[in-house]
Scaffold this active site. Structure first.
Site, PDB file in Angstrom:
ATOM      1  N   HIS A   1       0.840  -1.191   0.000  1.00  0.00           N
ATOM      2  CA  HIS A   1       0.000   0.000   0.000  1.00  0.00           C
ATOM      3  C   HIS A   1       0.880   1.247   0.000  1.00  0.00           C
ATOM      4  O   HIS A   1       1.798   1.367   0.796  1.00  0.00           O
ATOM      5  CB  HIS A   1      -0.904  -0.021   1.234  1.00  0.00           C
ATOM      6  CG  HIS A   1      -1.679   1.231   1.419  1.00  0.00           C
ATOM      7  ND1 HIS A   1      -1.556   2.008   2.531  1.00  0.00           N
ATOM      8  CD2 HIS A   1      -2.570   1.846   0.612  1.00  0.00           C
ATOM      9  CE1 HIS A   1      -2.356   3.051   2.417  1.00  0.00           C
ATOM     10  NE2 HIS A   1      -2.974   2.978   1.257  1.00  0.00           N
TER      11      HIS A   1
ATOM     12  N   ASP B   1      -4.923   4.025  -4.514  1.00  0.00           N
ATOM     13  CA  ASP B   1      -4.934   4.448  -3.115  1.00  0.00           C
ATOM     14  C   ASP B   1      -6.065   5.450  -2.846  1.00  0.00           C
ATOM     15  O   ASP B   1      -6.178   6.459  -3.539  1.00  0.00           O
ATOM     16  CB  ASP B   1      -3.589   5.085  -2.774  1.00  0.00           C
ATOM     17  CG  ASP B   1      -3.362   5.266  -1.286  1.00  0.00           C
ATOM     18  OD1 ASP B   1      -4.322   5.191  -0.510  1.00  0.00           O
ATOM     19  OD2 ASP B   1      -2.195   5.476  -0.901  1.00  0.00           O
TER      20      ASP B   1
ATOM     21  N   TYR C   1      10.028  12.739 -13.219  1.00  0.00           N
ATOM     22  CA  TYR C   1      11.222  11.882 -13.260  1.00  0.00           C
ATOM     23  C   TYR C   1      11.671  11.516 -11.846  1.00  0.00           C
ATOM     24  O   TYR C   1      12.046  10.377 -11.577  1.00  0.00           O
ATOM     25  CB  TYR C   1      12.375  12.574 -13.990  1.00  0.00           C
ATOM     26  CG  TYR C   1      12.210  12.735 -15.480  1.00  0.00           C
ATOM     27  CD1 TYR C   1      11.344  11.936 -16.223  1.00  0.00           C
ATOM     28  CD2 TYR C   1      12.947  13.692 -16.164  1.00  0.00           C
ATOM     29  CE1 TYR C   1      11.214  12.090 -17.597  1.00  0.00           C
ATOM     30  CE2 TYR C   1      12.827  13.855 -17.539  1.00  0.00           C
ATOM     31  CZ  TYR C   1      11.959  13.049 -18.240  1.00  0.00           C
ATOM     32  OH  TYR C   1      11.840  13.207 -19.595  1.00  0.00           O
TER      33      TYR C   1
END
Length: 145
Positions: free
Chosen positions: A22, A64, A113
């Protein structure tokens, strides 16, 4: 082959998705993304577009719900509010798999990035459309009532 598992989810990608906890992030990167330089484990799905991979991943992985955002795309350089056609496709898949409550947040190129360098893994697609990159934050699988 497995029943009810998208055949695009091969052993390496399934093992990665299962091993993630998670709050871990996974990147689905386009063909131009500097994936090897992230230093993260790479799963190559050359020849498969990013939207197809997103759909397969979200068929088994929840997003999530404990954070304001669970999915990010890269902002267009020089025009952070620009809307590339692939962004709408990402939203369509997310809505179909996870519901309308999830938004596709954006990150400036170098912030994207940096987040990718901290991801659990990077899935390299054959996506040739520009800005065909998405980062997903894994949620929890709730017990059935």
């Amino acid at each position: 082959m497995l029943k009810s598992i998208d055949p695009l989810l091969g052993p390496d990608l399934l093992a990665t998705l299962r091993a993630m906890g998670h709050g871990d992030d996974i990147v689905i990167a386009d063909a131009n993304f500097p994936a090897a330089t992230t230093g993260r484990p790479l799963i190559r799905l050359d020849g498969v577009d990013a939207v197809r991979i997103l759909d397969a991943v979200l068929s088994v992985m929840p997003l999530d719900t404990f954070t304001p955002d669970a999915a990010w795309r890269m902002e267009v350089v020089g025009d952070p509010t620009a809307e590339m056609p692939i962004f709408g496709e990402f939203r369509r898949v997310m809505a179909a798999r996870e519901g309308e409550s999830f938004r596709l947040a954006s990150l400036e190129r170098f912030a994207f990035y940096e987040r990718a360098r901290n991801a659990f893994a990077v899935v390299v697609s054959g996506e040739r459309r520009l800005y065909g990159n998405i980062i997903l934050k894994k949620g929890i699988v709730r017990p059935e009532a």
